[in-house]
Design a protein around this motif. Structure first.
Motif, PDB file in Angstrom:
ATOM      1  N   ALA A  94      -3.697  -2.754  11.297  1.00 21.97           N
ATOM      2  CA  ALA A  94      -4.797  -2.483  10.363  1.00 21.97           C
ATOM      3  C   ALA A  94      -5.057  -0.979  10.313  1.00 21.97           C
ATOM      4  O   ALA A  94      -5.300  -0.408   9.234  1.00 21.97           O
ATOM      5  CB  ALA A  94      -6.054  -3.231  10.794  1.00 21.97           C
ATOM      6  N   ALA A 146      -2.415   0.598   8.188  1.00 18.78           N
ATOM      7  CA  ALA A 146      -2.667   0.343   6.768  1.00 18.78           C
ATOM      8  C   ALA A 146      -3.753   1.278   6.238  1.00 18.78           C
ATOM      9  O   ALA A 146      -3.640   1.814   5.126  1.00 18.78           O
ATOM     10  CB  ALA A 146      -3.074  -1.115   6.559  1.00 18.78           C
ATOM     11  N   ILE A 147      -4.790   1.478   7.034  1.00 17.96           N
ATOM     12  CA  ILE A 147      -5.873   2.372   6.624  1.00 17.96           C
ATOM     13  C   ILE A 147      -5.377   3.816   6.545  1.00 17.96           C
ATOM     14  O   ILE A 147      -5.742   4.578   5.635  1.00 17.96           O
ATOM     15  CB  ILE A 147      -7.059   2.248   7.601  1.00 17.96           C
ATOM     16  CG1 ILE A 147      -7.676   0.852   7.472  1.00 17.96           C
ATOM     17  CG2 ILE A 147      -8.120   3.319   7.333  1.00 17.96           C
ATOM     18  CD1 ILE A 147      -8.645   0.508   8.582  1.00 17.96           C
ATOM     19  N   LEU A 149      -9.671  -5.199   6.217  1.00 15.85           N
ATOM     20  CA  LEU A 149      -9.046  -5.043   7.537  1.00 15.85           C
ATOM     21  C   LEU A 149     -10.041  -4.516   8.558  1.00 15.85           C
ATOM     22  O   LEU A 149     -10.022  -4.940   9.731  1.00 15.85           O
ATOM     23  CB  LEU A 149      -7.843  -4.106   7.432  1.00 15.85           C
ATOM     24  CG  LEU A 149      -6.629  -4.652   6.672  1.00 15.85           C
ATOM     25  CD1 LEU A 149      -5.553  -3.582   6.560  1.00 15.85           C
ATOM     26  CD2 LEU A 149      -6.076  -5.893   7.352  1.00 15.85           C
ATOM     27  N   ILE A 150     -10.914  -3.614   8.163  1.00 17.17           N
ATOM     28  CA  ILE A 150     -11.929  -3.100   9.102  1.00 17.17           C
ATOM     29  C   ILE A 150     -12.886  -4.213   9.502  1.00 17.17           C
ATOM     30  O   ILE A 150     -13.220  -4.378  10.684  1.00 17.17           O
ATOM     31  CB  ILE A 150     -12.685  -1.915   8.463  1.00 17.17           C
ATOM     32  CG1 ILE A 150     -11.749  -0.718   8.286  1.00 17.17           C
ATOM     33  CG2 ILE A 150     -13.868  -1.508   9.348  1.00 17.17           C
ATOM     34  CD1 ILE A 150     -12.358   0.424   7.492  1.00 17.17           C
ATOM     35  N   GLN A 188      -6.330  -0.806  -2.821  1.00 16.20           N
ATOM     36  CA  GLN A 188      -6.227  -0.195  -1.491  1.00 16.20           C
ATOM     37  C   GLN A 188      -7.559  -0.233  -0.755  1.00 16.20           C
ATOM     38  O   GLN A 188      -7.616  -0.502   0.442  1.00 16.20           O
ATOM     39  CB  GLN A 188      -5.732   1.243  -1.621  1.00 16.20           C
ATOM     40  CG  GLN A 188      -4.277   1.349  -2.058  1.00 16.20           C
ATOM     41  CD  GLN A 188      -3.817   2.789  -2.158  1.00 16.20           C
ATOM     42  OE1 GLN A 188      -4.507   3.632  -2.723  1.00 16.20           O
ATOM     43  NE2 GLN A 188      -2.647   3.068  -1.621  1.00 16.20           N
ATOM     44  N   PHE A 189      -8.641   0.053  -1.455  1.00 16.34           N
ATOM     45  CA  PHE A 189      -9.955   0.016  -0.822  1.00 16.34           C
ATOM     46  C   PHE A 189     -10.332  -1.405  -0.392  1.00 16.34           C
ATOM     47  O   PHE A 189     -10.926  -1.601   0.670  1.00 16.34           O
ATOM     48  CB  PHE A 189     -11.022   0.572  -1.781  1.00 16.34           C
ATOM     49  CG  PHE A 189     -11.020   2.067  -1.901  1.00 16.34           C
ATOM     50  CD1 PHE A 189     -10.678   2.867  -0.818  1.00 16.34           C
ATOM     51  CD2 PHE A 189     -11.360   2.688  -3.098  1.00 16.34           C
ATOM     52  CE1 PHE A 189     -10.669   4.250  -0.932  1.00 16.34           C
ATOM     53  CE2 PHE A 189     -11.363   4.072  -3.217  1.00 16.34           C
ATOM     54  CZ  PHE A 189     -11.013   4.848  -2.125  1.00 16.34           C
ATOM     55  N   ILE A 224       0.837  -1.207   0.000  1.00 15.46           N
ATOM     56  CA  ILE A 224       0.000   0.000   0.000  1.00 15.46           C
ATOM     57  C   ILE A 224       0.872   1.257   0.000  1.00 15.46           C
ATOM     58  O   ILE A 224       0.586   2.238  -0.704  1.00 15.46           O
ATOM     59  CB  ILE A 224      -0.950   0.002   1.210  1.00 15.46           C
ATOM     60  CG1 ILE A 224      -2.054  -1.053   1.019  1.00 15.46           C
ATOM     61  CG2 ILE A 224      -1.597   1.373   1.412  1.00 15.46           C
ATOM     62  CD1 ILE A 224      -2.908  -1.255   2.241  1.00 15.46           C
ATOM     63  N   VAL A 240     -15.349   3.526   5.216  1.00 20.29           N
ATOM     64  CA  VAL A 240     -14.457   3.930   4.127  1.00 20.29           C
ATOM     65  C   VAL A 240     -15.078   5.061   3.320  1.00 20.29           C
ATOM     66  O   VAL A 240     -14.389   6.025   2.929  1.00 20.29           O
ATOM     67  CB  VAL A 240     -14.125   2.719   3.226  1.00 20.29           C
ATOM     68  CG1 VAL A 240     -13.354   3.166   1.986  1.00 20.29           C
ATOM     69  CG2 VAL A 240     -13.311   1.692   4.002  1.00 20.29           C
ATOM     70  N   SER A 242      -8.422  -2.082   2.799  1.00 24.61           N
ATOM     71  CA  SER A 242      -8.924  -1.296   3.925  1.00 24.61           C
ATOM     72  C   SER A 242     -10.247  -1.847   4.444  1.00 24.61           C
ATOM     73  O   SER A 242     -10.434  -2.025   5.658  1.00 24.61           O
ATOM     74  CB  SER A 242      -9.101   0.166   3.508  1.00 24.61           C
ATOM     75  OG  SER A 242      -7.862   0.737   3.152  1.00 24.61           O
ATOM     76  N   THR A 257      -3.509   4.201   3.421  1.00 30.95           N
ATOM     77  CA  THR A 257      -4.480   4.263   2.322  1.00 30.95           C
ATOM     78  C   THR A 257      -5.090   5.657   2.213  1.00 30.95           C
ATOM     79  O   THR A 257      -5.341   6.161   1.109  1.00 30.95           O
ATOM     80  CB  THR A 257      -5.585   3.217   2.535  1.00 30.95           C
ATOM     81  OG1 THR A 257      -5.001   1.914   2.569  1.00 30.95           O
ATOM     82  CG2 THR A 257      -6.608   3.255   1.406  1.00 30.95           C
ATOM     83  N   CYS A 258      -5.332   6.279   3.372  1.00 34.10           N
ATOM     84  CA  CYS A 258      -5.879   7.642   3.366  1.00 34.10           C
ATOM     85  C   CYS A 258      -4.913   8.618   2.698  1.00 34.10           C
ATOM     86  O   CYS A 258      -5.344   9.550   2.003  1.00 34.10           O
ATOM     87  CB  CYS A 258      -6.172   8.101   4.794  1.00 34.10           C
ATOM     88  SG  CYS A 258      -7.581   7.264   5.546  1.00 34.10           S
TER      89      CYS A 258
END
Length: 817
Positions: A699, A702-703, A440-441, A433-434, A299, A790, A437, A706-707
Motif C-alpha cells: 500500500a 502504491a501511494i 489503501l490508507i 489514483q486518489f 497506477i 492525502v 490511495s 501515486t505521489c
C-alpha cells in the motif's frame, strides 16, 4: 522504418531524462511489486497441487447437529472411514485415515547413549496413504507401509536421529503416554522433506497393527481419491446412506452426523473448519493481494499516461510537422508505442534487479521462496511479456491519439488546445489514483487496528511473563521414568521456587496456543454415549492461580489431592470450563459441581470422575475459533509435557540462565529448550500478521507511485498556468496564493475521491472483518484521517513546486508564446 522508429524513441527518452527517470521509476517499482505479489499468490494457490491427480483427492469432513442445530463443522472424522468407505463407493480408488500425535522419538546412540527429540508432527497412517498422496520416496518402497510397526522418516528427521548412518532397518521408539502410545518401530523408508505448499506437514509416518478404526471416536482425518470424471455431487448425496449404514446402531436419536467431500486443493485457502490438521491460509487475503498488485501496476501506467501527456506539449511542433508531411495516426501511435515499450522494457529490467535485491526481505516477510530464474518459469515470464506488450500499447494509445487529433496548423502556431475530453480524462485518471490511495490508507489503519485488538484482547488467561520449558525428551528422564520422573519434576519445581524472581511454577499436558489432541469420550454418568470426544487438559494444582483463571463454582485442585503414587486420591477429581457445562447439558455451573462424568478405554473398562469445580472460559486457541469444552484432570507422572514458569524479573537473561541450570541439574541428559508463552500464542495470528505487513508495504508503494503522478500533474498545471502565475507574481502574489491556485483543482478531486473511497473501503473492510468471530467495528475516524493524509501529501508536493516557481523569473514566462 522500424529501426528509425526505435532510434527516434530512444533519442526522445534520452532528451527528456527527467521525465524518463520518473516514468521508469514508477513502472519499475510497479512491476517489481507485481512480481513479488504474484509469487505470493502462486505459492498460496498451488497448495497440494503437486500430488498426482490432485483434483481427484478429497477430504471427508463431518458436521454434527444436536436437536437439528449445528454444533460443529470438523476436519476430523471417524477413524473407521478409511477402511470402509471404498466398499460403499466404487468410484473411490483409494482411501486412507491419518492420526496425528506429538511424540518423543528416540534411538540408541553410537556410544550407548540415547538420542531423543520431541516431534509435534507424527502421522499414524494406514497402508493406503501413499496410494492417495504422492510424497517422494528417496529410499525404500511404499509397500513397506503394509508391515506393522514400521516408520518412514523424512530426510531431515533421519539426519537428526542417525546422522550419516544408514537408518534403513534400524529400530527406534516413539512415546506419547497421554495417548497410550509406546511403540518400538523399524525404519523402512526415507522420504523427501514435505513441500512447504502442503497442508499435510509431517516428520514421520507410522503404521501399526490396528488399521480397522472405530465408529465411536472422531479422532482422525479421512482422505479419498476418486476415479477420473466422477460426479462428486452424486457421491456427496450417497454419504447419508453410508453414514447411516455404519453409524445407525450408535445413534442416540438427537445427534445427527453429516459427512461431505472437500477438495484437497481448496483446503489451505478456503477451509474454515475446527480441528484442522495444520494452520491454513486465507483465500480473501490472496485475492486482496492480487487486487493490490493490479492496482499498483495500473497506477504506474496511469502515471506514464499523465506524464506523457505533459511532455506532449513540448512535442507538439514535432507532431504538427509530421502530420503536415503526411504522417498517419497509426505511425504516431507506433512511435509512442515504441517509446512506451522501451520504457516498459527498462522498467522490467529494473524490476528484476529490485526483486533480486529485496528478495531476502520479502522471503522473511512471507516465509516463501522467491524464484530467481524468471526466464525458466512460465508463470513469471508470461505475465512479464503480457505486461510489456499490453501495458505499452494501452499507455501509449491515449497520448498518441490526443496529439494526432489536433489540427497541425494550430500546433505549428503554438496554439495547442487544452481542454475538453483531454482534461476530463486526466482528471478521471487522477481521481482513480486518489481513490486507490485513500482506500489503501483506510485499509492499512483498519487491518492494523484489528490485529492489535486480537493481540491485546483479554482471552481469559494471563500469558505474560511466562516461560515455557518442554519436559525432558530423554527416555530415562521423561515420563518413561515413572515415579522417578515425578520426583525429579518436584525437585525441579522446588529448585526454581528458591529464586526470588520466580513467582510460581506449574506443569501441564498442553499449553494455550496448541490444539488439545488428547480427547476422551466423556459422558454424564448413566447417560447415552453420543460419540462425542472432549478435549482433556492435565494441569498442576497451581495452574488456575498462576494463569489467573477465574472460578465460577466449586473449588480448585490442591496439592494434597495427589497421593504419593502420583495419582489423585479418592474419587478422581476434575474441573470443567463453562463451555463444557453447556456441552454436557448441566443447568448451571453450580449444579454441575458434585456430578460425575465417565469414559471408557478400548477394552470397555469405564472410569468415573467427580466434578469439583467449574472455571471460566479462556481461549485455548486464537480468537477466530470458538471456545472449546475442556475437561481438566489433575497432573500425574505420565501426563506432564510442559513446565510453565512465571517470572517477575526484568532481567530475563539471568532468569533463563537460572532455569536452565535447575533443568540441567535434574535432567542432565536432555536438551534445555524454552520459549515465551505470549509470543508463542500470538504465532497463531501469523497469517493475519503477514497479510497486515504485506498489505502495509505494498500500500505504501502504491501511494508512493501515486505521489509521482501527483508530482507530474503539478508540473502540467504549472506549465498550463505559467503566464497566469507569472503575472500574479509580478503583481505581488505570495507563495501561499500560488499554492492555492495550483492545489484548488486537486482539492476538489481529493474530496470527490474520498466520497468514493469511503464507500468502497466500508464495503471491502466489512467483507474482510466477517472472517473474525471477534472483531472491531468500522472506525470512521480512519476515513477522515486518510483524506487528511492525502491532502497533506498534496500540499507538500505542490508546495515544493510553488516554492520553485516563486524562484523563477516571471518575465521569461510572460515573454513565452
Amino acid at each position: 522504418m522500424l529501426k528509425n522508429y526505435l532510434k527516434l524513441a530512444w533519442r526522445t527518452l534520452l532528451k527528456n531524462k527527467y521525465f524518463t527517470i520518473i516514468n521508469i521509476t514508477g513502472i519499475g517499482i510497479g512491476i517489481a511489486s507485481c512480481l513479488f505479489i504474484v509469487q505470493y499468490v502462486f505459492f498460496e494457490s498451488d497448495f497440494d497441487k503437486f500430488h498426482k491427480d490432485s483434483d481427484l483427492i478429497y477430504r471427508v469432513t463431518q458436521s454434527r447437529f444436536e436437536n437439528n442445530m449445528l454444533v460443529e463443522n470438523s476436519a476430523m472424522n471417524f477413524s473407521a472411514i478409511g477402511s470402509t468407505i471404498k466398499r460403499y463407493f466404487p468410484e473411490i480408488t483409494a482411501a486412507t485415515s491419518i492420526g496425528k500425535q506429538d511424540c518423543i522419538v528416540s534411538v540408541d546412540g553410537t556410544y550407548g547413549d540415547i538420542k531423543s527429540y520431541k516431534e509435534n508432527e507424527v502421522y499414524f497412517v494406514d497402508e493406503n496413504f501413499l496410494d492417495v498422496f504422492n510424497f517422494k520416496i528417496l529410499r525404500g518402497g511404499k509397500k513397506a507401509l503394509k508391515l506393522p510397526n514400521s516408520i518412514f522418516l523424512t530426510k531431515s528427521l533421519a539426519k537428526k536421529l542417525f546422522g550419516k548412518e544408514d537408518p534403513i532397518g534400524k529400530t527406534m521408539r516413539i512415546v506419547n503416554f497421554n495417548q497410550g502410545t509406546n511403540l518400538e518401530l523399524v525404519v523402512r523408508a526415507i522420504l523427501e522433506d514435505v513441500p512447504a505448499n502442503s497442508h499435510l506437514q509431517f516428520t514421520c509416518l507410522v503404521t501399526t497393527a490396528d488399521t480397522l478404526g472405530s465408529w465411536h471416536f472422531i479422532d482422525e482425518y479421512a482422505y479419498v481419491k476418486f476415479l477420473p470424471d466422477t460426479n462428486i455431487e452424486n457421491s456427496n448425496s450417497k454419504l447419508s446412506g453410508y453414514i447411516n449404514k455404519y453409524l445407525g446402531d450408535h445413534s442416540d436419536g438427537t445427534t445427527n452426523i453429516q459427512l461431505a467431500f472437500q477438495p484437497i486443493e481448496s483446503i489451505h485457502l478456503y477451509s474454515d473448519l475446527t480441528k484442522e490438521i495444520s494452520v491454513n491460509g486465507n483465500g480473501k487475503f490472496v485475492w486482496f493481494m492480487l487486487l493490490i498488485a493490479s492496482l499498483i501496476l495500473v497506477i504506474a501506467y496511469v502515471n506514464y499516461i499523465n506524464l506523457s501527456t505533459i511532455k506532449s506539449m513540448d512535442r507538439a511542433k514535432e507532431v504538427g510537422l509530421r502530420r503536415t508531411f503526411g504522417s498517419q495516426k497509426g505511425a504516431l501511435i507506433m512511435q509512442f508505442f515504441l517509446e512506451s515499450l522501451i520504457l516498459s522494457f527498462v522498467g522490467i529490467i529494473i524490476a528484476i534487479i529490485l526483486v533480486l535485491l529485496f528478495r531476502g526481505g520479502f522471503e522473511g516477510l512471507t516465509g516463501i521462496k522467491v524464484t530467481s530464474f524468471f526466464w525458466t518459469d512460465f508463470k513469471i515470464w508470461l505475465p512479464l511479456v503480457t505486461i510489456l506488450v499490453l501495458g505499452s500499447f494501452l499507455s501509449s494509445l491515449y497520448p498518441a491519439y490526443l496529439l494526432s487529433s489536433y489540427n497541425p496548423v494550430q500546433i505549428l502556431k503554438g496554439k495547442l488546445p487544452i481542454g475538453g475530453s483531454g482534461i476530463f480524462m486526466r482528471k478521471c485518471l487522477v481521481l482513480f489514483q486518489f481513490v486507490i490511495s485513500i482506500s489503501l490508507i483506510i485499509g492499512t489503519f483498519t487491518i492494523y487496528n484489528q490485529l492489535e485488538y486480537m493481540r491485546k484482547k483479554d482471552i481469559g488467561i494471563n500469558l505474560e511473563r511466562t516461560i515455557i520449558v518442554p519436559a525432558p525428551s530423554n527416555n530415562f528422564e521423561s515420563q518413561m521414568g515413572g515415579r522417578n520422573f515425578y520426583q525429579k519434576m518436584q525437585a525441579f519445581r522446588a529448585s526454581l521456587e528458591e529464586y526470588p524472581e520466580i513467582e510460581s511454577v506449574t506443569s501441564a499436558s498442553s499449553i494455550p496456543g496448541i490444539d488439545l489432541n488428547w480427547t476422551r469420550p466423556y459422558k454424564r454418568k448413566n447417560a447415552v454415549n453420543k460419540n462425542n470426544m472432549y478435549a482433556t487438559f492435565s494441569i498442576g494444582p497451581e495452574f488456575v492461580d498462576q494463569f489467573e483463571i477465574g472460578m465460577v463454582a466449586g473449588k480448585k485442585f490442591t496439592r494434597d489431592m495427589i497421593s504419593v503414587n502420583q495419582v489423585p486420591t479418592g474419587n478422581t477429581p476434575i474441573l470443567i470450563n463453562e463451555a463444557a457445562v453447556n456441552a454436557f447439558g448441566f443447568e448451571s455451573a453450580e449444579k454441575a459441581v458434585g456430578e460425575f462424568l465417565t469414559d471408557s478405554n478400548g477394552s470397555g473398562v469405564e472410569f468415573e470422575y467427580e466434578i469439583i469445580g467449574v472455571i471460566k472460559n479462556f481461549n485455548q486457541k486464537s480468537l477466530k475459533e470458538t471456545l472449546t469444552p475442556i475437561v481438566f484432570r489433575l497432573e500425574d507422572g505420565s501426563s506432564i509435557e510442559y513446565y510453565a514458569v512465571k517470572v517477575s524479573s526484568q532481567n530475563m537473561p539471568a532468569s533463563i540462565s537460572r532455569i536452565e541450570k535447575s533443568f540441567k541439574d535434574n535432567f542432565p541428559a536432555s536438551p534445555f529448550e524454552y520459549f515465551f508463552l505470549d509470543e508463542f500464542f500470538n504465532k497463531q495470528y501469523k497469517v493475519d500478521q503477514q497479510f497486515g505487513q504485506i498489505f502495509t508495504v505494498f500500500a505504501g508503494l502504491a501511494i508512493f507511485i501515486t505521489c509521482l503522478g501527483l508530482f507530474g500533474l503539478t508540473l502540467f498545471t504549472s506549465f498550463q498556468k505559467a503566464k497566469e502565475i507569472a503575472i500574479r507574481k509580478v503583481f505581488g502574489a505570495s507563495v501561499f496564493s500560488l499554492l492555492m491556485l495550483l492545489i484548488k483543482d486537486f482539492l476538489k478531486l481529493i474530496l470527490f475521491a474520498s466520497a468514493i473511497a469511503w464507500v468502497l473501503s466500508w464495503w471491502g473492510l466489512e467483507q474482510w472483518l466477517q472472517g473474525y468471530s471477534t472483531r472491531i467495528g468500522i472506525n470512521f475516524l480512519f476515513f477522515g484521517l486518510a483524506t487528511l493524509i492525502v491532502i497533506s501529501i498534496a500540499f507538500i508536493i505542490i508546495g515544493a513546486q510553488s516554492w520553485k516557481i516563486n524562484k523563477n523569473n516571471p518575465l521569461k514566462a510572460i515573454k513565452q508564446e
